[in-house]
Design an enzyme around this catalytic site. Structure first.
Site, PDB file in Angstrom:
ATOM      1  CG  ASN A 164      59.625  14.753  93.200  1.00 46.12           C
ATOM      2  OD1 ASN A 164      59.389  14.356  94.800  1.00 46.12           O
ATOM      3  ND2 ASN A 164      60.033  14.795  92.223  1.00 46.12           N
ATOM      4  CG  ASN A 189      55.741   2.644  93.559  1.00 42.59           C
ATOM      5  OD1 ASN A 189      54.627   1.910  94.529  1.00 42.59           O
ATOM      6  ND2 ASN A 189      55.307   2.605  92.879  1.00 42.59           N
ATOM      7  CG  ASP A 196      67.688   7.311  84.742  1.00 38.72           C
ATOM      8  OD1 ASP A 196      66.605   6.844  85.155  1.00 38.72           O
ATOM      9  OD2 ASP A 196      68.929   7.799  84.057  1.00 38.72           O
ATOM     10  CB  THR A 197      66.355   2.184  86.888  1.00 39.65           C
ATOM     11  OG1 THR A 197      66.915   2.370  88.364  1.00 39.65           O
ATOM     12  CG2 THR A 197      65.496   0.763  86.932  1.00 39.65           C
ATOM     13  N   GLY A 215      56.442   0.068  86.717  1.00 34.57           N
ATOM     14  CA  GLY A 215      57.289   0.087  85.738  1.00 34.57           C
ATOM     15  C   GLY A 215      56.938  -1.038  84.597  1.00 34.57           C
ATOM     16  CE  LYS A 254      61.781  -4.818  91.770  1.00 33.96           C
ATOM     17  NZ  LYS A 254      60.263  -3.150  91.511  1.00 33.96           N
TER      18      LYS A 254
END
Length: 194
Positions: free
Chosen positions: A8, A11, A68-69, A149, A171
Site C-alpha cells: 500500500n 512511494n 521487504d526491506t 524511510g 536512486k
C-alpha cells in the site's frame, strides 16, 4: 501480463512502476480489492516478503510479488533490519525511526550499513526470491528532502550524497530495491509472456 505488487506504499509503487517494461501491468492491492493490512510477523526479510506474496496469491488468485526491506547497521548487529519500519515502536513514523537510529549510533565511528531488499514472486505455482543490496553508511545528520524511510541518513558507497538528495531515477539506478526489481523483471521477461 497483469501482476500485483503487494504493497500500500505509494512511494514503492511509483518507484517500481518506472522500472517495469511494457507489457507488464502493475496493479496495487487497492485495485484488486485487498483492503486488509498484510501481516509481516516473520523474523527475516525473506519470510515477510514470502508471507505477503503468498497471502495475496492464495486469496486473489493473481500473480503477485511482495518485498521487504531493511536497513542493516553493522555496529548495531544488523539493527534495525527486519524491524526497520517500526524501529521506534508501533505507530511511530520515519522521523522517530531516524531519531532512534542516530541516537544509538552517537558513540560509534563505524557507521557502515547496507540496505537490503528481498522480493518474493509467486506466479503460476512457482515461487522465486530476488535480493538487492547496496552498501554505504549512516551519516550524522539528515540531508535531502526526497525519498522516504531512512533515505535522508543513508549515503551509498562511492557517492557524496544521500538517497534523499538523489532524483528517483538516480536512486533507482543503484538502490537495493532497484537491483532486486531488475532481477525480478529479467526473470519475468524470460519466463512469462505478456
Amino acid at each position: 501480463m497483469k501482476i500485483c505488487f503487494a504493497t500500500n506504499n505509494v512511494n514503492k509503487l511509483n518507484e517500481i512502476q518506472q522500472l517495469l517494461p511494457e507489457g507488464l501491468t502493475l496493479v496495487s492491492l487497492q485495485e484488486i480489492g485487498c483492503t486488509e493490512e498484510l501481516r509481516e510477523d516473520q523474523l527475516t526479510l525473506e519470510g515477510n516478503s514470502h508471507q505477503k506474496a503468498e497471502y495475496v496469491f492464495q486469496k486473489y488468485n493473481i500473480p503477485c510479488f511482495a518485498d521487504d526491506t531493511g536497513l542493516e547497521v553493522f555496529a548495531l548487529d544488523g539493527e534495525p533490519g527486519v524491524y526497520s519500519a517500526r524501529y521506534a515502536g508501533e505507530g511511530r513514523n520515519n522521523e522517530d525511526n531516524i531519531s532512534l537510529l542516530l541516537k544509538k549510533l552517537e558513540s560509534f565511528d563505524n557507521r557502515g550499513a547496507q540496505f537490503r531488499t528481498v522480493i518474493t514472486l509467486i506466479a503460476e505455482g512457482n515461487i522465486k526470491q530476488f535480493e538487492g543490496v547496496v552498501k554505504g553508511e549512516v551519516i550524522r545528520e539528515k540531508a535531502g528532502g526526497d525519498g522516504f524511510g531512512y533515505d535522508p541518513v543513508f549515503k551509498p558507497e562511492g557517492y557524496d550524497k544521500t538517497f534523499a538528495q538523489m532524483t528517483m531515477a538516480e536512486k533507482n539506478e543503484i538502490s537495493h530495491r532497484g537491483i532486486a526489481v531488475r532481477k525480478l523483471v529479467d526473470y519475468i521477461s524470460t519466463h512469462y509472456k505478456s
